[in-house]
Design an enzyme around this catalytic site. Sequence first.
Site, short mmCIF file in Angstrom:
data_model
loop_
_atom_site.label_atom_id
_atom_site.label_comp_id
_atom_site.label_asym_id
_atom_site.label_seq_id
_atom_site.Cartn_x
_atom_site.Cartn_y
_atom_site.Cartn_z
N GLU A 39 0.82 -1.20 0.00
CA GLU A 39 0.00 0.00 0.00
C GLU A 39 0.85 1.25 0.00
O GLU A 39 1.90 1.28 0.62
CB GLU A 39 -0.79 0.08 1.32
CG GLU A 39 -1.91 -0.88 1.44
CD GLU A 39 -2.61 -0.70 2.80
OE1 GLU A 39 -3.37 -1.58 3.15
OE2 GLU A 39 -2.37 0.31 3.49
N CYS B 90 2.93 8.40 1.54
CA CYS B 90 3.31 7.49 2.61
C CYS B 90 3.57 6.13 1.97
O CYS B 90 2.71 5.59 1.28
CB CYS B 90 2.16 7.41 3.62
SG CYS B 90 2.40 6.15 4.88
N CYS C 230 4.37 -7.47 8.28
CA CYS C 230 5.26 -6.92 9.32
C CYS C 230 5.32 -7.91 10.47
O CYS C 230 4.33 -8.53 10.82
CB CYS C 230 4.71 -5.59 9.82
SG CYS C 230 5.74 -4.79 11.07
N GLU D 24 8.28 -2.56 8.94
CA GLU D 24 9.18 -1.83 9.84
C GLU D 24 10.43 -1.46 9.02
O GLU D 24 11.24 -2.33 8.68
CB GLU D 24 9.54 -2.73 11.03
CG GLU D 24 10.67 -2.25 11.90
CD GLU D 24 10.59 -0.78 12.31
OE1 GLU D 24 9.53 -0.31 12.76
OE2 GLU D 24 11.60 -0.07 12.17
N SER E 193 7.54 5.45 17.04
CA SER E 193 6.22 5.02 17.52
C SER E 193 6.37 4.64 18.98
O SER E 193 6.85 3.55 19.29
CB SER E 193 5.75 3.82 16.70
OG SER E 193 5.55 4.20 15.37
N ASN F 122 -7.27 4.85 14.38
CA ASN F 122 -8.15 4.41 13.31
C ASN F 122 -8.64 3.03 13.68
O ASN F 122 -7.90 2.06 13.59
CB ASN F 122 -7.33 4.25 12.01
CG ASN F 122 -7.57 5.39 11.06
OD1 ASN F 122 -8.72 5.76 10.79
ND2 ASN F 122 -6.50 5.93 10.54
N CYS G 220 -2.80 2.17 8.51
CA CYS G 220 -1.73 1.33 8.05
C CYS G 220 -2.19 -0.12 7.85
O CYS G 220 -2.61 -0.78 8.79
CB CYS G 220 -0.68 1.42 9.15
SG CYS G 220 0.78 0.51 8.90
N1 SAH Z 1 6.79 0.13 11.66
C1 SAH Z 1 6.91 1.55 11.67
C2 SAH Z 1 6.19 2.25 10.53
C3 SAH Z 1 4.83 1.76 10.13
S1 SAH Z 1 3.47 2.10 11.22
C4 SAH Z 1 6.49 2.12 13.00
O1 SAH Z 1 6.09 1.35 13.86
O2 SAH Z 1 6.62 3.31 13.20
C5 SAH Z 1 3.21 3.81 11.06
C6 SAH Z 1 2.48 4.43 12.25
O3 SAH Z 1 1.07 4.09 12.22
C7 SAH Z 1 3.00 3.93 13.58
O4 SAH Z 1 3.14 4.98 14.49
C8 SAH Z 1 1.91 2.97 14.01
O5 SAH Z 1 1.97 2.73 15.35
C9 SAH Z 1 0.67 3.71 13.51
N2 SAH Z 1 -0.55 2.91 13.43
C10 SAH Z 1 -0.70 1.60 13.22
N3 SAH Z 1 -1.99 1.22 13.24
C11 SAH Z 1 -2.70 2.35 13.45
C12 SAH Z 1 -4.09 2.63 13.57
N4 SAH Z 1 -5.00 1.67 13.46
N5 SAH Z 1 -4.47 3.92 13.80
C13 SAH Z 1 -3.54 4.91 13.90
N6 SAH Z 1 -2.22 4.71 13.78
C14 SAH Z 1 -1.81 3.45 13.56
#
Ligand code: SAH
Length: 340
Positions: free
Chosen positions: A88, A101, A108, A156, A210, A286, A329
């Site tokens: 995506e 993005c 993952c 990641e 994160s 979300n 995501c």
């Molecule tokens: N693995 C990396 C990058 C991908 S996730 C990381 O962990 O940063 C990108 C961001 O989206 C992260 O901060 C993650 O925690 C957040 N994220 C994942 N699921 C989400 C959701 N359902 N609602 C809001 N943010 C979410």
Amino acid sequence: MNSIFNLTLKELEDILVSNGFKKFNATQVFEGIYKKKVNSFNEINNISKSLKEYLINNYVINDLKVINVLRSDDTDKYLLEVENGSVECVLMRHDYATSICISTQIGCNMGCAFCESGRLKKIRNLSVSEIVLQVISIQKLENVRIQNVVIMGIGEPFDNFDNLVKALNILTCPKGFDLGSRKITVSTCGIVPKIKEFADLDGQVNLAISLHAPSDDLRNKIMAINKAYPLRELMDVLDYYIAKTNRRVTIEYILLDEINDSEECAMKLSKLLKGKLMYVNLIPYNSTSHTEFSRTSKKKQDKFYDVLYKNNIQVGIRHEMGKNIKGACGQLRASYLEEK
Ligand code: SAH
């Protein structure tokens, strides 16, 4: 055949020189591909016939095919086809700039409890070209100029470190795509040794963490990575990163109802980050149908914000985009795979 988008300028120079061509030919090829955006090597008209033949026999100028697009006013979400899988990416048209993005892995393995991407385990790392081509293909398809890249899609990034670093090198190459490093942000769940390596690259790419919890107790429950790299180690390496680069770190904090959104959590977070060159981005959750987590109320969100603000922590609330198009995501890929 090998995608030309897998190669950094330096790699292409070395390959061309070892095949009897000149170093500057690599620059000509890069300019042809990334600046003139040619679709075939024959269209690069300042290189010799023999170089064209060499390139045609060894490389392809490929792109990523779109499987599905979901559009809303300011946000388009794409599902793109890659070998044995799909990824995506999301195009966001802000008033001030167009951002994309992008993803770094198919699935993952980090296992964050609230995240849809992690529900579908990692199949493989994306190659350098698959990372780069999310930007190039969407820019071509939509005929827009992409000004910001955030690496916050599926996967990641620091679990695919070498390919990520090469992709960043290609996207920022002045002879090629020429995106400013400061226009790129990489988000990680906190793989400490890789954050150190990233700091040691001495680049200008932005770093986001994160965090999502202010204590080990809580972070262990929602982010498995914390068991390998607890908060103390994470904070230490961030201090190292800031000392080394003098760049502000973004702290991502999803507000999860009744989990990490209490005033006590806000106090603990303030204490943890006090005096550090950091900015907290509070993220409305979300909701996805597969987890038990839900979004914090607006009232509690504002309270959390106030506590941080009063404690002199730089803080903002993430502006939401694409909520009605499975913006979270991994949601689009997950729903596509379920339909199949
Ligand atoms: N693995 C990396 C990058 C991908 S996730 C990381 O962990 O940063 C990108 C961001 O989206 C992260 O901060 C993650 O925690 C957040 N994220 C994942 N699921 C989400 C959701 N359902 N609602 C809001 N943010 C979410």
